[in-house]
Design an enzyme around this catalytic site. Structure first.
Site, PDB file in Angstrom:
ATOM      1  N   ASP A  77       1.338   2.845-117.046  1.00  8.07           N
ATOM      2  CA  ASP A  77       2.390   2.009-116.518  1.00  8.07           C
ATOM      3  C   ASP A  77       3.771   1.875-117.652  1.00  8.07           C
ATOM      4  O   ASP A  77       3.700   2.350-118.632  1.00  8.07           O
ATOM      5  CB  ASP A  77       1.780   0.709-116.406  1.00  8.07           C
ATOM      6  CG  ASP A  77       0.792   0.186-117.684  1.00  8.07           C
ATOM      7  OD1 ASP A  77       0.997   0.524-118.563  1.00  8.07           O
ATOM      8  OD2 ASP A  77      -0.065  -0.908-117.227  1.00  8.07           O
TER       9      ASP A  77
ATOM     10  N   ASN B 191      -7.054 -11.167-116.565  1.00  8.47           N
ATOM     11  CA  ASN B 191      -7.383 -11.609-115.335  1.00  8.47           C
ATOM     12  C   ASN B 191      -7.797 -10.445-114.714  1.00  8.47           C
ATOM     13  O   ASN B 191      -8.153 -10.428-113.228  1.00  8.47           O
ATOM     14  CB  ASN B 191      -5.903 -12.083-114.581  1.00  8.47           C
ATOM     15  CG  ASN B 191      -4.931 -10.969-114.656  1.00  8.47           C
ATOM     16  OD1 ASN B 191      -5.333  -9.741-115.112  1.00  8.47           O
ATOM     17  ND2 ASN B 191      -3.942 -10.879-113.848  1.00  8.47           N
TER      18      ASN B 191
ATOM     19  N   HIS C   6      -6.695  -7.226-114.731  1.00  9.81           N
ATOM     20  CA  HIS C   6      -6.004  -5.995-114.325  1.00  9.81           C
ATOM     21  C   HIS C   6      -6.233  -4.809-114.898  1.00  9.81           C
ATOM     22  O   HIS C   6      -6.597  -4.644-116.160  1.00  9.81           O
ATOM     23  CB  HIS C   6      -4.433  -6.434-114.317  1.00  9.81           C
ATOM     24  CG  HIS C   6      -3.991  -6.530-115.680  1.00  9.81           C
ATOM     25  ND1 HIS C   6      -3.011  -7.499-115.983  1.00  9.81           N
ATOM     26  CD2 HIS C   6      -3.907  -5.706-116.667  1.00  9.81           C
ATOM     27  CE1 HIS C   6      -2.649  -7.341-117.225  1.00  9.81           C
ATOM     28  NE2 HIS C   6      -3.174  -6.167-117.787  1.00  9.81           N
TER      29      HIS C   6
ATOM     30  N   GLU D  39      -2.502  -5.919-110.288  1.00  7.43           N
ATOM     31  CA  GLU D  39      -2.830  -7.378-110.389  1.00  7.43           C
ATOM     32  C   GLU D  39      -3.887  -7.750-109.451  1.00  7.43           C
ATOM     33  O   GLU D  39      -4.183  -6.923-108.789  1.00  7.43           O
ATOM     34  CB  GLU D  39      -1.660  -8.271-110.509  1.00  7.43           C
ATOM     35  CG  GLU D  39      -0.555  -8.319-111.356  1.00  7.43           C
ATOM     36  CD  GLU D  39      -0.806  -8.659-112.713  1.00  7.43           C
ATOM     37  OE1 GLU D  39      -1.957  -8.880-112.955  1.00  7.43           O
ATOM     38  OE2 GLU D  39      -0.006  -9.116-113.343  1.00  7.43           O
TER      39      GLU D  39
END
Ligand code: GLP
Length: 258
Positions: free
Chosen positions: A67, A136, A138, A143
């Site tokens: 990313d 979380n 990811h 997400e």
């Protein structure tokens, strides 16, 4: 999934680096998928050590990062291109032409995403993907609620991710709210993957990722279905695991089997 627990974060990073080194020695032209984040810093430090002390050769390999932030130039200290240069590329004999990250400054971001997928395919796909995990769940910047079949695309970052990563910026408000990320489908296509997680802040999400139901509310649960996935944890990150299907700390894996 093959789960290995090491006594410390450093030992976990060493094992991840050794697994990468082993794959690189076996296949010098390997296509590596790379990740960023605090956890990876010691993995890259160890790879640099192996290059300097044991001549680990990066000259023929290709790399694709997961990313990049939208809007940050490669010279920006918080861009992932800058991170990769600082932590790995400038210290080893890698051919920079063979290192790829999405261009977060592209004028046409959708075209850039498509092009990134094409480039990965042109290189024959990713042989070994290194992964961290967000608190979380990811992967890359996929997400919660990212489709399992998603490909490289622009993702809007969640509040949880912004609060997790913004302290890394000089002014937290400067953190971009969007990023280009390989999709969950792109990641799942890799032939092998290694996820590394260490520390207390990862214990809850590691438990839910490895022992909870597979759901895109926790994107990393997709790894439960991956054909060849090595999960490397330190004892603290593994602290909430209940099932007894992992190699206990201190138990060396020789050779490392994915
Ligand atoms: C960022 C990256 C993720 C990485 C995560 C973990 O969000 N986009 O790929 O897994 O950081 O970061 P850390 O290792 O700092 O906890």
């Amino acid at each position: 999934m093959h789960i290995v627990i090491r006594p410390s974060a450093e030992a976990a990073a060493f094992l991840a680096a050794e697994a990468i080194a082993q794959a690189l020695r076996a296949n010098p032209g390997i296509v590596l998928g790379l990740a960023t984040g605090r956890t990876m810093e010691s993995v890259y430090a160890r790879l640099v050590y192996l290059h300097l002390e044991e001549n680990l050769d990066f000259s023929a390999c290709h790399t694709f990062n997961l990313d990049e932030y939208v809007g940050l130039s490669r010279l920006n200290r918080n861009s992932y291109r800058y991170y990769m240069h600082e932590h790995l590329f400038r210290h080893v004999n890698i051919n920079l032409q063979n290192t790829h990250l999405p261009d977060g400054e592209a004028t046409d971001l959708d075209a850039e995403c498509l092009n990134y997928e094409r480039l990965i395919a042109k290189c024959g796909g990713i042989d070994l993907q290194l992964l961290g995990i967000g608190q979380n769940g990811h992967l890359g910047f996929n997400e919660p609620q990212s489709p399992f079949h998603s490909r490289t695309r622009v993702e809007t970052l969640s509040d949880a991710t912004i609060s997790q990563n913004s302290p890394l910026f000089l002014r937290p408000g400067q953190m971009p709210k969007r990023a280009i990320t390989m999709g969950l489908g792109s990641i799942f296509d890799c032939r092998q993957c290694i996820l590394i997680a260490t520390g207390n802040q990862k214990a809850e999400i590691i438990f839910r990722t490895l022992e909870g139901p597979i759901t895109n509310l926790i994107p990393a649960t997709i790894l439960q279905k991956h054909r060849k996935c090595l999960i490397i944890l330190d004892e603290i990150a593994a602290g909430l695991l209940k099932k007894n299907n992992h190699h206990e700390s201190g138990q060396a894996l020789q050779p490392i089997s994915l």
